[in-house]
Design an enzyme around this catalytic site. Structure first.
Site, short mmCIF file in Angstrom:
data_model
loop_
_atom_site.label_atom_id
_atom_site.label_comp_id
_atom_site.label_asym_id
_atom_site.label_seq_id
_atom_site.Cartn_x
_atom_site.Cartn_y
_atom_site.Cartn_z
N LYS A 87 37.14 43.63 40.31
CA LYS A 87 38.05 44.73 39.98
C LYS A 87 37.45 46.11 40.25
CE LYS A 87 41.53 42.33 38.37
NZ LYS A 87 42.87 42.40 38.91
N SER A 96 38.36 32.26 36.13
CA SER A 96 39.23 32.39 37.31
C SER A 96 38.47 32.03 38.59
CB SER A 96 39.84 33.79 37.40
OG SER A 96 38.83 34.77 37.56
#
Lengths: 101, 316
Positions: free
Chosen positions: B58, B273
């Site tokens: 991110k 994830s």
């Protein structure tokens, strides 16, 4: 007692955010929920009947897994059972101590 | 209005060391060789995104969004950056806000891991906790409510084109360079969808034969942090479902099992994830092997396991 339904599962409860059930224990409450909405079962339990490890049940603010009686804990009509997915740990018990800034 | 000077690059020979923004991207491409030991001709590779300074993929999108906002003077010491996040984007914003000097307000479900909460507190970000039952969609709704207040710049990572452009210009070109353009398959999870959209657009421009596979949870009720079940979630504005050659669904339990397997066979402690992305990639690897084909499969490992070590599955 009241069972609060997480948003992703409200599709099975006609968008109701809470469901009232008659029960004496957490197990009875969940059984009543599953009897009314059988589609919940595969989301909450593994095929061999164990609560999926990312699913947390909170009786009021207490994680049911850590109550002395676990899912056999007694419940009162005024109690609330919440179904919270563990996104990555935490949950209601942690929320109480969450940093605010 | 006070503004923040754009970060400067130092004069060669006088300024030493690497500034924060320059440490984002160019992550290693790790080989998962034990997983594919019995699959001849198959290479399975993962971008180790925890090497970014904020610890996750991110950082890339957050830096792109912040740099754009700085250029447009949308954030400054008196104007707060606001966004909804399930965690890692919030950490990236908080880190950038601390380093570049603008305040940050985050809307986040209260069931993110305690480790994340402590990291955000350490960076000094303001966090508004939202109903855990509503997951990241509850955080998005809260941010939308606040966005009208002029004290905020609503970065809106789910709609901001910088989210996918960061991967189009950065991640995808790194993958092409690191594989010598030999990549045959790309696999990535869908959250904001920025990684999949950006990388896939660039890879398809270079070689339309590269098969691009999106991955998402198998159910609306899941434990794959940061990922969305598109059929039931608030769908990000930047998402184009037509871009994927195919979609693979992963069960939370399969991701947990893969996280443990990667730890114990590859010596890699990856986040949930990332483990889900590897589980999906291994399915593609096994399919290609069964067809007798060679393949270079690249996936994204969004973060490491350190923010998930309190999860009970590690001990089950």
């Amino acid at each position: 007692m009241t069972i609060e339904i997480p948003t992703p599962l409200r599709v099975y409860t006609a968008n109701q955010s809470a469901v009232a059930v008659d029960a004496n224990t957490v197990t009875e409450a969940v059984s009543a929920l599953l009897a009314r909405y059988p589609e919940f079962k595969k989301h909450l339990y593994t095929p061999d009947g164990k609560l999926r490890s990312f699913v947390n049940l909170y009786l009021n603010d207490e994680d049911v897994r850590y109550l002395p009686q676990g899912e056999e804990s007694a419940v009162q009509p005024s109690d609330t059972l919440s179904i919270i997915p563990s996104i990555a740990g935490g949950g209601l018990a942690v929320q109480a101590g969450a940093p605010s800034a | 209005m006070a503004t923040i000077a754009a970060p400067k690059s130092g004069s060669p020979g006088t300024t030493l060391g690497t500034p924060l923004l320059a440490r984002i991207g160019n992550t290693p491409l790790v080989r998962l060789e034990h997983l594919t030991a019995d699959l001849p001709g198959i290479q399975l590779l993962g971008k180790a995104e925890w090497h970014n300074p904020g610890g996750s993929v991110k950082d890339r999108a957050a830096a792109a969004i912040v740099l754009e906002a700085l250029r447009n003077e949308q954030v400054c010491p008196g104007k707060r950056l606001l966004d909804a996040t399930s965690g890692n984007t919030g950490i990236a914003y908080a880190m950038l806000g601390a380093a570049l000097g603008f305040p940050v307000t985050l809307c986040m479900p209260s069931n993110v891991s305690p480790e994340r909460k402590r990291i955000l507190r350490a960076y000094g970000a303001e966090v508004l906790w939202t109903d855990p039952a509503e997951s990241s969609d509850g955080a998005i709704r809260k941010a939308r409510e606040l966005a009208a207040d002029p004290q905020y710049f609503y970065a809106d990572q789910y709609s901001n084109p910088s989210t996918w452009r960061a991967h189009y210009s950065g991640t995808a070109n790194e993958i092409l360079e690191q594989t010598g353009s030999r990549i045959t398959h790309f696999v990535a999870g869908l959250g904001t969808t920025g990684t999949f959209m950006g990388v896939t657009r660039r890879l398809k421009e270079v070689n339309p034969k590269i098969e691009c596979i999106s991955m998402q949870p198998d159910s609306p009720f899941h434990g794959l942090e940061g990922l969305k079940h598109m059929a039931t979630a608030i769908v990000p504005a930047i998402y184009d479902p037509g871009l994927a050659d195919r979609n693979v669904e992963v069960e939370t339990e399969a991701a947990y099992a893969m996280a443990k397997r990667l730890a114990r066979t590859e010596g890699l402690l990856v986040g949930i994830s990332a483990a889900a992305a590897v589980a999906a990639s291994l399915r593609i690897a096994e399919e290609q092997s069964a067809l007798g084909k060679e393949a270079v499969i690249v996936t994204i490992l969004p973060d490491a396991a350190d923010k998930y070590l309190s999860e009970r599955f590690w001990g089950e």
